[in-house]
Enzyme design. Structure first.
Site, PDB file in Angstrom:
ATOM      1  N   TYR A 180     -24.924  21.795 -19.866  1.00 17.35           N
ATOM      2  CA  TYR A 180     -26.044  21.705 -20.795  1.00 17.35           C
ATOM      3  C   TYR A 180     -27.109  20.802 -20.188  1.00 17.35           C
ATOM      4  O   TYR A 180     -26.823  19.668 -19.817  1.00 17.35           O
ATOM      5  CB  TYR A 180     -25.606  21.139 -22.149  1.00 17.35           C
TER       6      TYR A 180
ATOM      7  N   GLN B 236     -26.385  24.742 -31.150  1.00 18.92           N
ATOM      8  CA  GLN B 236     -26.158  26.189 -31.042  1.00 18.92           C
ATOM      9  C   GLN B 236     -25.806  26.578 -29.607  1.00 18.92           C
ATOM     10  O   GLN B 236     -24.991  27.496 -29.394  1.00 18.92           O
ATOM     11  CB  GLN B 236     -27.362  26.983 -31.585  1.00 18.92           C
TER      12      GLN B 236
ATOM     13  N   ASN C 210     -29.062  15.326 -27.081  1.00 22.03           N
ATOM     14  CA  ASN C 210     -29.408  14.503 -28.242  1.00 22.03           C
ATOM     15  C   ASN C 210     -28.203  14.394 -29.188  1.00 22.03           C
ATOM     16  O   ASN C 210     -27.101  14.812 -28.851  1.00 22.03           O
ATOM     17  CB  ASN C 210     -30.628  15.087 -28.965  1.00 22.03           C
TER      18      ASN C 210
ATOM     19  N   GLN D 189     -35.398   1.994 -17.110  1.00 25.84           N
ATOM     20  CA  GLN D 189     -34.347   2.291 -18.067  1.00 25.84           C
ATOM     21  C   GLN D 189     -34.917   2.397 -19.469  1.00 25.84           C
ATOM     22  O   GLN D 189     -34.588   3.317 -20.223  1.00 25.84           O
ATOM     23  CB  GLN D 189     -33.293   1.176 -18.021  1.00 25.84           C
TER      24      GLN D 189
ATOM     25  N   GLU E 136     -23.275   0.947 -18.035  1.00 28.77           N
ATOM     26  CA  GLU E 136     -23.352   2.237 -17.343  1.00 28.77           C
ATOM     27  C   GLU E 136     -23.935   2.028 -15.931  1.00 28.77           C
ATOM     28  O   GLU E 136     -23.343   2.447 -14.948  1.00 28.77           O
ATOM     29  CB  GLU E 136     -24.243   3.175 -18.158  1.00 28.77           C
TER      30      GLU E 136
ATOM     31  N   ASP F  69     -30.363   7.764  -9.801  1.00 35.23           N
ATOM     32  CA  ASP F  69     -30.730   8.804 -10.771  1.00 35.23           C
ATOM     33  C   ASP F  69     -31.098  10.104 -10.074  1.00 35.23           C
ATOM     34  O   ASP F  69     -30.922  11.183 -10.620  1.00 35.23           O
ATOM     35  CB  ASP F  69     -31.931   8.344 -11.614  1.00 35.23           C
TER      36      ASP F  69
ATOM     37  N   GLU G 252      19.824  10.698 -22.642  1.00 34.77           N
ATOM     38  CA  GLU G 252      18.751  10.978 -23.597  1.00 34.77           C
ATOM     39  C   GLU G 252      19.217  11.959 -24.677  1.00 34.77           C
ATOM     40  O   GLU G 252      18.420  12.361 -25.532  1.00 34.77           O
ATOM     41  CB  GLU G 252      17.517  11.547 -22.872  1.00 34.77           C
TER      42      GLU G 252
END
Lengths: 431, 431
Positions: free
Chosen positions: A128, A190, A213, A259, A326, A360, A414
């Site tokens: 995504y 979706q 998001n 950032q 991070e 990045d 066992e």
């Protein structure tokens, strides 16, 4: 940027008590809304995705799949300069990630007992790539390149279309560069639902990757209940900079702003032992902020950010490992030595010439990293994220004689007689 | 064991349509009950754990922590024979897992741009070892040994006490062998809560491992919301055996029973192209079942199990990869060749002398494996499960000159001017 004097306090109280707790996000009705979207797409497929795209993104998309022609046209819209930049970044990312491919041989744990494991690509993966506030083609490189190195057979890409129903040309160029051809114009929950359950045009995948998001993040969380795995839980992006007297305030401020411009919820922390350094950085922040295009966003993020005064490097390392940022920039004289003491962080940038933006985009390391303190137990995305390992054992009659008695004893202890017999019958038959 | 003739049907319908769908478990009010337990332990600590242990397990435990004295006493209660069996298994597990330790060097992606990653042990891990129907000390070896190899600083072990409030001596012996000293007498959701949130006696951990009943599994799922990671989602254990004409029905039946005796919900599947083989195995199953101590459990499991007739090996492989079994035994002439075609499975056992119980105890591979089809995207437990990888980059001024222009172009194209400036300011200053 608020200054917190935490000298001699690090390690004695929780991060929350020190004023360094991460924001707790109230999801409210988000789960409900996202569950509705998932259900609709699961039952109605493409038509539901198209309807949500119109309703939520305000775009009418006739055909979800990007055509070959659209990919070719996009190629013409990207400048040769940017193409070369993307190629250089891709090459560095490829070099770094190719070294992650595991090759372990056969281990003979005892004579006649051979064990090994094979890394096998996850057959179907979904990527995504958001395009809301910016078309994040760099994230596509970070996910698509390791997926290709791993050898995933089907790589599905979903990314939201712009208002004209098109995908950003740099995203299409990057996809072509990696060799991704299944590209769909849809975003949000979706899109995640489409990849998780499959539709007429989108094939179902086993694992979903990528930033997004709140809707995307919640959808990724929820599809896990249906057996789809995800790259990692997500939270707002973060940077912690440790700066000593030698750090250039111009560089430190620029890094903090890089950032802060991501989003109003970005977490930015400056750590240092000298108040003078902190003050110079703050002055420089104000100066640089003035002309920043995403000033408004950065300002909001900085309003919640903290500059932390600590006693010395020992406290700095304690704080870093407790916070587990991070991104971590060590902008100090003995950054190398300090780096070896870091045990909780996503990616570490060493020295004055290693800005976060290098990682990045183009240094070669991955920028999909654990946020929200997850660096304590999660790694960033790597080739390993796109494979699973199957273990194998091949045992000869002699081998089973060697380990059989131990298996029988342990199984009996066992209380699992059936386990014991599976060995016993074999050894008895041929003994 | 029901026979399904699926010749020429594999790959044309879903597993559910073929009658091979996995059971869907209705969790009912489980989430609610477990949430209550988690909350109580989070706020009341040890006293809540003690109260739940009395209420749910019917045992009064004064002190949760196992004492040094108890460990020493347990040592006397384990026979020298069983100790040696455990030592042999531990040695094989250690050999196999030590080879998993990653050593990657520094990659210079461009001159002046050095990238590398370090595997760093997860500082605090928690192991859960059930002891309900059997004291699973073998699972302790499977989790504790890779944790120790990874170098985890704190390894916490929770396991339910017996009716006399004691921990099974073989569990304590195995813990001592690995070097685990923080052992607590508690089980169920309350044990998971103790490790997730910490109590007066149990230290909080970052990642929780181990099998367990519905309560344990649900608790592990739920604590993830609070940022604790877990080894993998869990479902009933599974075995798929592919047997050709040469497979010994006695061995095949014994393997199927060794799986069926685990629990009434264990999934057992036999796959073959010859009805005669399937019928011989069924006869043998009935015979062996008679004298099996856990007959009742195994019978229930077999009632839901399937023998599937397929056309040929191509269909067998299709079925295996679609089902993605936790354990796969290839009991056939060309097992080696077939093994290379498996892309979805947890652990593969090759040939007539490789029973699943070998991997359960002593071959050296791990027995904590993905169930419920998760083998499509998850690996079993390995040393990697106990580490996270931090990436590093160290860039020189020359290095930044080499990648800087690409970063600037890409950042600008993504609309992230702050990212661009972090490079620009550095190169300008010194350019």
């Amino acid at each position: 940027m608020q200054i917190l004097d935490l000298k001699n306090k690090i390690g004695k109280s929780s991060l929350e008590e020190l004023g360094l707790g991460r924001p707790v996000i109230d999801e409210g009705d988000l789960e409900k809304s996202v569950t509705k979207i998932l259900k609709k797409v699961k039952t109605k497929g493409d038509s539901a995705i198209r309807a949500f795209t119109q309703l939520l993104d305000g775009v009418k998309v006739k055909k979800l799949a990007v055509t070959e022609k659209e990919i070719q046209e996009a190629d013409k819209l990207v400048s040769e300069e940017l193409k070369n930049a993307i190629r250089l970044a891709a090459s560095n990312i490829r070099k770094f990630h190719e070294a992650q491919v595991n090759r372990t041989g056969i281990i003979e744990t005892m004579p006649g007992v051979e064990c090994w494991s094979r890394s096998i690509p996850i057959e179907r993966v979904g990527l995504y790539i958001p395009a809301g506030s910016a078309p994040l083609f760099s994230s596509l490189l970070m996910l698509g390149i390791p997926a290709a190195i791993a050898g995933c057979e089907q790589i599905v890409l979903c990314t939201p279309p712009d208002k004209e129903g098109r995908v950003h040309p740099a995203i299409l160029f990057s996809a072509a560069l990696i060799g991704i051809t299944k590209i769909f114009k849809c975003g949000g929950a979706q899109a995640i639902a489409g990849m998780a359950y499959g539709t007429e045009s989108i094939s179902r995948v086993y694992k979903i990757f990528g930033p997004g998001n709140r809707f995307v993040t919640m959808a990724k969380q929820l599809v896990q209940k249906d057996g789809i795995s995800i790259d990692m839980p997500a939270g707002p992006t973060e940077l912690l900079v440790y700066a000593d007297d030698e750090a250039d305030p111009v560089f430190v401020a620029a890094d903090l702003l890089s950032q802060a411009e991501h989003g109003a919820d970005s977490q930015v922390i400056l750590v240092g032992s000298r108040e003078s350094v902190v003050r110079s950085v703050r002055l420089e922040l104000d100066k640089q902020l003035e002309s920043l295009p995403r000033k408004e966003i950065a300002e909001k993020s900085l309003a919640n950010s903290k500059a932390v005064l600590i006693e010395d490097e020992t406290e700095a390392i304690k704080l870093i490992n407790a916070y587990a940022p991070e991104h971590l920039i060590l902008n100090c004289i003995n950054a190398d030595a300090l780096a070896t003491k870091v045990i909780n962080a996503g990616s570490v940038f060493i020295g004055n010439y290693s800005p976060e933006s290098a990682g990045d985009y183009a240094s070669g390391t991955n920028h999909v990293l654990p946020t929200n303190g997850y660096a304590k137990s999660y790694s960033g995305v790597s080739v390993d994220s796109f494979v699973k390992k199957i273990s194998y054992q091949k045992i000869t009659e002699e081998g089973l004689k060697n380990i059989g008695p131990a298996i029988e004893l342990m199984a009996a202890a066992e209380g699992l007689e059936g386990h014991k017999r599976a060995v016993e019958y074999r050894l008895k038959n041929k003994g």
